[in-house]
Design a protein around this motif. Sequence first.
Motif, PDB file in Angstrom:
ATOM      1  N   PRO A   1     -20.013   3.968  28.837  1.00  0.00           N
ATOM      2  CA  PRO A   1     -20.424   3.572  27.342  1.00  0.00           C
ATOM      3  C   PRO A   1     -19.638   3.048  26.358  1.00  0.00           C
ATOM      4  CG  PRO A   1     -19.920   5.837  27.690  1.00  0.00           C
ATOM      5  CD  PRO A   1     -19.700   5.176  29.127  1.00  0.00           C
ATOM      6  N   GLN A   2     -20.226   2.804  25.406  1.00  0.00           N
ATOM      7  CA  GLN A   2     -19.211   2.167  24.171  1.00  0.00           C
ATOM      8  C   GLN A   2     -18.207   2.926  23.792  1.00  0.00           C
ATOM      9  OE1 GLN A   2     -21.031   0.142  21.083  1.00  0.00           O
ATOM     10  NE2 GLN A   2     -22.822  -0.164  22.150  1.00  0.00           N
ATOM     11  N   GLU A   3     -18.426   4.372  23.995  1.00  0.00           N
ATOM     12  CA  GLU A   3     -17.235   5.325  23.622  1.00  0.00           C
ATOM     13  C   GLU A   3     -17.494   6.835  24.180  1.00  0.00           C
ATOM     14  OE1 GLU A   3     -17.554   6.164  19.216  1.00  0.00           O
ATOM     15  OE2 GLU A   3     -19.647   6.500  19.330  1.00  0.00           O
ATOM     16  N   PHE A   4     -16.464   7.558  24.195  1.00  0.00           N
ATOM     17  CA  PHE A   4     -16.807   9.102  24.480  1.00  0.00           C
ATOM     18  C   PHE A   4     -16.858   9.870  23.591  1.00  0.00           C
ATOM     19  CE2 PHE A   4     -14.626  12.973  25.540  1.00  0.00           C
ATOM     20  CZ  PHE A   4     -15.209  13.099  26.842  1.00  0.00           C
TER      21      PHE A   4
ATOM     22  N   VAL B   1     -11.197  14.042  31.657  1.00  0.00           N
ATOM     23  CA  VAL B   1     -12.218  13.046  31.366  1.00  0.00           C
ATOM     24  C   VAL B   1     -12.392  12.271  32.776  1.00  0.00           C
ATOM     25  CG1 VAL B   1     -12.727  10.965  30.097  1.00  0.00           C
ATOM     26  CG2 VAL B   1     -11.946  12.832  29.006  1.00  0.00           C
ATOM     27  N   VAL B   2     -11.331  11.543  33.492  1.00  0.00           N
ATOM     28  CA  VAL B   2     -11.503  10.799  34.491  1.00  0.00           C
ATOM     29  C   VAL B   2     -12.223  11.637  35.705  1.00  0.00           C
ATOM     30  CG1 VAL B   2     -10.202   9.223  36.201  1.00  0.00           C
ATOM     31  CG2 VAL B   2      -9.482   9.471  33.755  1.00  0.00           C
ATOM     32  N   LEU B   3     -11.626  12.873  35.807  1.00  0.00           N
ATOM     33  CA  LEU B   3     -12.287  13.770  36.813  1.00  0.00           C
ATOM     34  C   LEU B   3     -13.766  13.870  36.690  1.00  0.00           C
ATOM     35  CD1 LEU B   3      -9.465  16.294  37.082  1.00  0.00           C
ATOM     36  CD2 LEU B   3     -10.173  14.908  38.871  1.00  0.00           C
ATOM     37  N   MET B   4     -14.199  13.766  35.429  1.00  0.00           N
ATOM     38  CA  MET B   4     -15.749  13.880  35.299  1.00  0.00           C
ATOM     39  C   MET B   4     -16.326  12.795  36.142  1.00  0.00           C
ATOM     40  SD  MET B   4     -16.187  14.435  31.066  1.00  0.00           S
ATOM     41  CE  MET B   4     -15.213  15.848  30.416  1.00  0.00           C
ATOM     42  N   GLY B   5     -15.879  11.567  36.476  1.00  0.00           N
ATOM     43  CA  GLY B   5     -16.516  10.779  37.313  1.00  0.00           C
ATOM     44  C   GLY B   5     -16.346  11.040  38.806  1.00  0.00           C
ATOM     45  N   ARG B   6     -15.902  11.834  39.166  1.00  0.00           N
ATOM     46  CA  ARG B   6     -16.064  12.725  40.334  1.00  0.00           C
ATOM     47  C   ARG B   6     -17.168  13.451  40.753  1.00  0.00           C
ATOM     48  NH1 ARG B   6     -13.848  10.239  44.188  1.00  0.00           N
ATOM     49  NH2 ARG B   6     -13.779  11.962  45.512  1.00  0.00           N
ATOM     50  N   ALA B   7     -17.735  13.650  39.624  1.00  0.00           N
ATOM     51  CA  ALA B   7     -18.988  14.667  39.757  1.00  0.00           C
ATOM     52  C   ALA B   7     -19.840  14.604  40.727  1.00  0.00           C
ATOM     53  CB  ALA B   7     -19.874  14.713  38.443  1.00  0.00           C
ATOM     54  N   ARG B   8     -20.319  13.445  41.406  1.00  0.00           N
ATOM     55  CA  ARG B   8     -21.108  13.453  42.598  1.00  0.00           C
ATOM     56  C   ARG B   8     -20.437  13.720  43.774  1.00  0.00           C
ATOM     57  NH1 ARG B   8     -21.682   8.259  45.131  1.00  0.00           N
ATOM     58  NH2 ARG B   8     -20.089   6.692  44.563  1.00  0.00           N
TER      59      ARG B   8
ATOM     60  N   ALA C   1      -2.031  10.801  31.287  1.00  0.00           N
ATOM     61  CA  ALA C   1      -2.722  11.773  32.049  1.00  0.00           C
ATOM     62  C   ALA C   1      -3.169  13.102  31.148  1.00  0.00           C
ATOM     63  CB  ALA C   1      -2.498  11.982  33.370  1.00  0.00           C
ATOM     64  N   SER C   2      -1.823  13.553  30.624  1.00  0.00           N
ATOM     65  CA  SER C   2      -2.102  14.758  29.906  1.00  0.00           C
ATOM     66  C   SER C   2      -2.183  14.693  28.571  1.00  0.00           C
ATOM     67  CB  SER C   2      -0.539  15.539  30.390  1.00  0.00           C
ATOM     68  OG  SER C   2       0.347  14.832  29.813  1.00  0.00           O
ATOM     69  N   ARG C   3      -2.324  13.500  27.997  1.00  0.00           N
ATOM     70  CA  ARG C   3      -2.869  13.355  26.674  1.00  0.00           C
ATOM     71  C   ARG C   3      -4.197  13.774  26.300  1.00  0.00           C
ATOM     72  NH1 ARG C   3       0.366   9.078  24.698  1.00  0.00           N
ATOM     73  NH2 ARG C   3      -0.875   9.068  22.510  1.00  0.00           N
ATOM     74  N   ASN C   4      -4.386  14.190  24.946  1.00  0.00           N
ATOM     75  CA  ASN C   4      -5.528  14.452  24.278  1.00  0.00           C
ATOM     76  C   ASN C   4      -6.314  13.106  24.390  1.00  0.00           C
ATOM     77  OD1 ASN C   4      -8.067  15.161  22.766  1.00  0.00           O
ATOM     78  ND2 ASN C   4      -6.871  16.814  21.928  1.00  0.00           N
ATOM     79  N   ILE C   5      -7.654  12.992  24.786  1.00  0.00           N
ATOM     80  CA  ILE C   5      -8.511  11.925  24.691  1.00  0.00           C
ATOM     81  C   ILE C   5      -8.844  11.541  23.377  1.00  0.00           C
ATOM     82  CG2 ILE C   5     -10.568  13.059  24.748  1.00  0.00           C
ATOM     83  CD1 ILE C   5      -9.848   9.611  26.353  1.00  0.00           C
TER      84      ILE C   5
END
Length: 262
Positions: free
Chosen positions: A75-78, A89-96, A125-129
């Motif tokens: 999307p345009q923004e998170f 946030v990136v781990l959310m992409g592993r949901a399936r 990786a450890s930073r706040n999005i």
Amino acid sequence: MDSDPVMLRIEAVSQSYDGEHWQFRDLDFDLRAGEITAILGPNGRGKSTLLRVLAGLLKPTSGRVELNQGTGFVPQEFVGSFPYSVLDVVLMGRARHIAVFQTPRKRDVEKAMAALSATGMADYASRNIEALSGGERQLVLIARALAGENAVLLLDEPASALDLKNQDVVLSLLSELADREKLAIVFTTHQPNHAVAVADKVLLMLPQTRTVFGATEEVMTEAYLEALYGIPILSARLGSGEREETAFVPLFRQRDRKGERR
């Protein structure tokens, strides 16, 4: 590139929310591995709606979408309710790939970190999005889509809010992913120069549900772009030495010294 496998195909796809006003009608095209497609159109023309149809997030009013591989949507923004870390946030992409009630495994973390490395964001990786710049967050969202091991990447105006340097970073990354990972990539944009920079094919969503789809050099013309945006557009060959590219310049109305438009 036409010999590369088809990753996504749409046939006679149309979309209307009320059955009277159509965002697009009878679209037919293929998305192939290693190919980048740009979608251009004025505001409200249905670019984001088309991406949602391609992603399987919205069922088209008619027609068929045939997907051969997984699809990652950027999307345009998170928008999050909690101060997630970049890795979260990136781990959310592993949901399936993660079963219900199961926590991410070592492999999931490794895939997420590999995706961050591919986008140059591993050190964050450890930073706040929420603490990242717009360009950095866009790279994190692309990493999230990559972490899902998807063959098709759909991006909604990925460079719209970025400065020129970060626009170049994102566009260069898309080009690298298409070439190196053989992803089929689609992105929407208002910038004709983004399309000519990296896209192999272009879909123009013209007024009154008209569309034009084809190779970038055939579709990106002054006449088509003027019909698309409703203002004069000039093209020019610019560059020096071995690097020369086509650039498009909109002719905006200007003010003279008396403050009158001309």
